[in-house]
Design a protein around this motif. Structure first.
Motif, mmCIF file in Angstrom:
data_model
loop_
_atom_site.group_PDB
_atom_site.id
_atom_site.type_symbol
_atom_site.label_atom_id
_atom_site.label_comp_id
_atom_site.label_asym_id
_atom_site.label_seq_id
_atom_site.Cartn_x
_atom_site.Cartn_y
_atom_site.Cartn_z
ATOM 1 N N GLY A 253 43.947 32.060 2.647
ATOM 2 C CA GLY A 253 42.723 32.246 1.875
ATOM 3 C C GLY A 253 41.927 33.453 2.340
ATOM 4 O O GLY A 253 41.397 34.221 1.521
ATOM 5 N N LEU B 222 43.642 36.487 1.116
ATOM 6 C CA LEU B 222 43.432 36.672 -0.327
ATOM 7 C C LEU B 222 42.037 37.218 -0.619
ATOM 8 O O LEU B 222 41.855 38.018 -1.555
ATOM 9 C CB LEU B 222 43.655 35.339 -1.049
ATOM 10 N N GLN B 223 41.079 36.781 0.172
ATOM 11 C CA GLN B 223 39.723 37.329 0.015
ATOM 12 C C GLN B 223 39.731 38.838 0.268
ATOM 13 O O GLN B 223 39.080 39.610 -0.456
ATOM 14 C CB GLN B 223 38.764 36.651 1.007
ATOM 15 N N VAL C 94 49.634 32.838 -5.225
ATOM 16 C CA VAL C 94 48.925 33.861 -4.462
ATOM 17 C C VAL C 94 49.794 35.100 -4.313
ATOM 18 O O VAL C 94 49.348 36.237 -4.533
ATOM 19 C CB VAL C 94 48.528 33.317 -3.068
ATOM 20 N N ASP D 85 41.765 35.232 -8.739
ATOM 21 C CA ASP D 85 40.790 34.126 -8.720
ATOM 22 C C ASP D 85 41.459 32.801 -9.071
ATOM 23 O O ASP D 85 41.143 31.756 -8.482
ATOM 24 C CB ASP D 85 39.649 34.421 -9.694
ATOM 25 N N HIS E 184 43.412 31.708 -6.127
ATOM 26 C CA HIS E 184 42.497 31.247 -5.086
ATOM 27 C C HIS E 184 42.001 29.834 -5.399
ATOM 28 O O HIS E 184 41.854 28.994 -4.497
ATOM 29 C CB HIS E 184 41.323 32.212 -4.960
#
Length: 291
Positions: free
Chosen positions: A84, A87-88, A184, A211, A214
């Motif tokens: 996560g 991915l941000q 992802v 998004d 996510h």
């Protein structure tokens, strides 16, 4: 009926033997700290002890299963958190890349970092615990993602790994890589490819895919959190049950030392009194025999 000297001796010896047997049994209970050392000591109590021992062993196995499941889920949550965070960072880079004023060199730098992040995510998705891959479904001996493919290809299955945490109660412990991680990787690839082409509309469109991926990742983490909470509650319940079972087992199996010592003293006093009485009743023969 005529009572003979021999009958007196035989009766006395039988009584002394019974008294010694009682003393020996109480002595064994004291020295072993167990009230029941063999089924013949207390058949009903022995059955109760066996039942409680079996229940205790079963609870201990469930507790072990809970701990194993908890460990698996903790590692899963850590891996998903790492993905996560990556991915941000991907999203931040894609937002930067969507700026039409960026130079080719800047966009190439973003592409290289996106490539590295994609590999990091895939590598995290291939994390193994005790030789078992977390995200491969039931194919725990198979690496979930083929890192030689672009994007990495999912090689696991859609199976569920479960642990029994109570009689007839199981809980799934795995998160499928194709559900939580593959989206992802696909989103990062789409963004990376768009950045490589300098295609601004495609770069902007990839944000929606990022998004969405996510959201799926967060949903998987939320499910992991719910399972962890359930395991924690079950562990507390099992610990309470184990404590109660051990208490009942102690009551059924362990010797009440104060009572046993008092009983032993009483049996010893009785034995000594019987010896003295017998010695007087059949002197000198019994006294000589006892010497």
């Amino acid at each position: 009926m005529r009572v003979t000297h021999g009958m007196l001796v035989d009766t006395l010896l039988r009584n002394l033997s019974r008294n010694l047997s009682r003393m020996e049994r109480v002595h064994e209970q004291i020295t072993s700290a167990k009230r029941v050392n063999r089924p013949s000591d207390d058949p009903v109590g022995a059955a109760t002890i066996l039942r409680l021992q079996s229940a205790s062993a079963q609870i201990e196995q469930y507790l072990q299963n809970v701990e194993q499941a908890r460990s698996w889920l903790d590692l899963t949550d850590q891996a998903l958190t790492t993905i996560g965070n990556a991915l941000q960072r991907v999203r931040e880079l894609v937002v930067q890349a969507a700026n039409s004023t960026l130079s080719t060199e800047d966009r190439n730098a973003i592409w290289r970092e996106l490539t590295a992040l994609q590999q990091q995510i895939a590598t995290t998705g291939n994390f193994a615990h005790a030789g078992q891959y977390l995200f491969a479904g039931q194919k725990t001996q198979t690496q979930p993602f083929d890192l030689t493919a672009d994007p990495p290809v999912y090689q696991g299955d859609s199976g569920s790994l479960e642990r029994m945490i109570d009689a007839g109660v199981t809980i799934p412990i795995n998160v499928r890589g194709d559900v939580a991680i593959l989206p992802v990787l696909n989103a990062v690839k789409a963004a990376r490819d768009a950045v490589a082409l300098g295609n601004i509309p495609a770069i902007q469109a990839s944000l929606g895919q990022i998004d969405s991926a996510h959201s799926q990742l967060l949903a998987a983490q939320a499910e992991v959190g719910a399972r962890v909470n359930r395991l924690d509650a079950q562990r507390n319940r099992l610990l309470d049950a184990h404590t109660s079972t051990l208490r009942l087992l102690s009551e059924a199996h362990d010797t009440d030392m104060a009572e046993a010592i008092t009983r032993y003293a009483k049996e010893e006093l009785t034995y000594r009194a019987a010896l003295q009485a017998g010695a007087k009743a059949i002197q000198p023969t019994l006294a000589d025999y006892l010497r």
